[in-house]
Write an enzyme that holds these catalytic residues in place. Structure first.
Site, PDB file in Angstrom:
ATOM      1  N   LYS A 124       0.815  -1.218   0.000  1.00  0.00           N
ATOM      2  CA  LYS A 124       0.000   0.000   0.000  1.00  0.00           C
ATOM      3  C   LYS A 124       0.848   1.267   0.000  1.00  0.00           C
ATOM      4  O   LYS A 124       0.484   2.258  -0.611  1.00  0.00           O
ATOM      5  CB  LYS A 124      -0.990   0.005   1.176  1.00  0.00           C
ATOM      6  CG  LYS A 124      -2.123  -1.007   0.992  1.00  0.00           C
ATOM      7  CD  LYS A 124      -3.310  -0.761   1.911  1.00  0.00           C
ATOM      8  CE  LYS A 124      -4.438  -1.734   1.548  1.00  0.00           C
ATOM      9  NZ  LYS A 124      -5.620  -1.608   2.394  1.00  0.00           N
ATOM     10  N   LYS A 130      -4.811  -9.334  -6.252  1.00  0.00           N
ATOM     11  CA  LYS A 130      -5.940  -9.557  -5.342  1.00  0.00           C
ATOM     12  C   LYS A 130      -7.130  -8.674  -5.706  1.00  0.00           C
ATOM     13  O   LYS A 130      -6.953  -7.509  -6.055  1.00  0.00           O
ATOM     14  CB  LYS A 130      -5.471  -9.232  -3.920  1.00  0.00           C
ATOM     15  CG  LYS A 130      -6.481  -9.535  -2.829  1.00  0.00           C
ATOM     16  CD  LYS A 130      -5.933  -9.140  -1.466  1.00  0.00           C
ATOM     17  CE  LYS A 130      -6.252  -7.690  -1.135  1.00  0.00           C
ATOM     18  NZ  LYS A 130      -7.290  -7.508  -0.133  1.00  0.00           N
ATOM     19  N   LYS A 144     -11.638  -3.776  -2.910  1.00  0.00           N
ATOM     20  CA  LYS A 144     -12.770  -2.859  -3.048  1.00  0.00           C
ATOM     21  C   LYS A 144     -12.333  -1.456  -3.444  1.00  0.00           C
ATOM     22  O   LYS A 144     -13.104  -0.691  -4.002  1.00  0.00           O
ATOM     23  CB  LYS A 144     -13.611  -2.831  -1.762  1.00  0.00           C
ATOM     24  CG  LYS A 144     -12.904  -2.312  -0.534  1.00  0.00           C
ATOM     25  CD  LYS A 144     -13.875  -2.227   0.644  1.00  0.00           C
ATOM     26  CE  LYS A 144     -13.558  -3.225   1.729  1.00  0.00           C
ATOM     27  NZ  LYS A 144     -12.232  -3.097   2.358  1.00  0.00           N
TER      28      LYS A 144
END
Ligand code: AQP
Length: 330
Positions: A111, A197, A200
């Site tokens: 991230k 992956k 959302k």
């Protein structure tokens, strides 16, 4: 009874990946465990969130928990920021966690690589998750594979904390939690890139099916899922990651085995397979969406969340007091 705790970030609308990897297990486990299901809005702000969106997504996620079958009579549903013990315990956890352990976390590395400016909270996300889990003296944590490393960190913390602050004759202050993921579906992949992956917060909307997508949109997204040119329906994660991912979704959403599905579609093409898969996904999501719409209109949801926060605060503050005593705050 044993306890379970799990949470989902209101960082968007949950995808079928979140559902298959974690939320589906919420309803299955609530009958056998004392369950705490949290909307982890404090985790969500580790990356930038629009305040109005965050507020909306938080309420919406709580409604989704109930719409997919979590029973507020059996399980405690609550919002993380309404239980101050999470932030308070997280500080103690941070101070007892070596920096190196946090810098090694895969999710932090992934991230932070995507961001120009990285908040300190992104690094200290795992200690907050440790706090979430230990406050409820949790035995079992149903989460997807991507959270396994954070759970390992939690287990290390519990061992370290108990060793350091508990006299040997006493019982440990904190309960050692176990990881719980589904056999299949612990890591659902993006529909557009089966090596990535499903997330959302993916900017490419076509990469995921959200739990609130319209049936027509679901059909379209699944039909345009990336596969391969062989045309053969078989399960082979290495060589056919796209088709294998779709088979996993089909199996999880229908309750049928992958072998059974492969047999059925042995002579069918990708078109027919995808069409049927979309129908299966829609048949699960449509009734859930109807319940969701009703809940969002009623005041029932606010009562459930107020009651949930009260129950969660009671349990969490008890553990917090024990931690504060051990550390020397009381
Ligand atoms: N692709 C996935 N397959 C299976 N399980 C998954 N989970 C997440 N992605 C998949 C599981 O869903 C639960 C809730 O996830 P989260 O909201 O805590 O955050 P996350 O793991 O970072 O999930 P996302 O969808 O990728 O969110 P963003 O985009 O906001 O980072 C967890 O149990 C997780 O393991």
């Amino acid at each position: 009874t044993k306890r379970i705790f799990s949470g989902v970030q209101p960082s968007g609308t949950p995808t079928i990946g979140n559902y298959i990897g974690a939320m589906k297990q919420f309803t299955e486990l609530q009958n056998d465990f004392d369950a705490y299901y949290c909307v982890v809005n404090e985790h969500a702000i580790t990356v930038a969130q629009d305040p109005a969106e965050l507020r909306k997504n938080t309420r919406s996620l709580a409604a989704l928990y109930i719409a997919l079958g979590v029973d507020p009579e059996k399980a405690t549903i609550f919002i993380q920021s309404q239980v101050p013990a999470h932030a308070q315990a997280a500080w103690m956890v941070q101070c007892l966690t070596p920096l190196g352990e946090l810098e090694r976390m895969t999710q932090f590395k992934d991230k932070s690589a995507k961001q120009g400016s990285v908040s300190a909270g992104l690094l200290t996300y795992p200690p907050l998750m440790v706090a979430d889990i230990i406050l409820y003296q949790t035995d079992l944590v149903p989460v997807g594979d991507d959270q396994k490393q954070h759970l390992e960190l939690t287990r290390n913390f519990v061992e370290r904390f108990n060793n350091r602050f508990t006299g040997k004759k006493e019982e440990g202050i904190l309960t050692m939690p176990e990881f719980y993921a589904p056999k299949e579906g612990g890591r659902i992949m993006s529909l557009q890139d089966p090596l990535k992956k499903m997330s959302k917060s993916d900017e490419n909307q076509k990469g995921f099916v959200s739990l609130l997508d319209d049936p027509k949109v679901i059909m379209k997204k699944i039909k345009s899922a990336v596969t391969d040119s062989s045309g053969e329906i078989s399960y082979d994660k290495e060589n056919k990651p796209g088709v294998s991912n779709l088979l996993t979704i089909y199996s999880s959403m229908s309750g049928r085995s992958i072998d059974d599905i492969v047999n059925e579609y042995a002579d069918a093409g990708y078109g027919k397979f995808k069409q049927d898969l979309a129908d299966v996904v829609i048949s699960v999501l449509e009734p859930m969406q109807a319940r969701y719409d009703k809940l969002m209109e009623s005041s029932e949801l606010d009562d459930i969340l107020a009651d949930g926060a009260k129950r969660a605060n009671e349990v969490a503050s008890e553990t917090l007091a024990k931690m504060e005593k051990a550390i020397g705050f009381r």
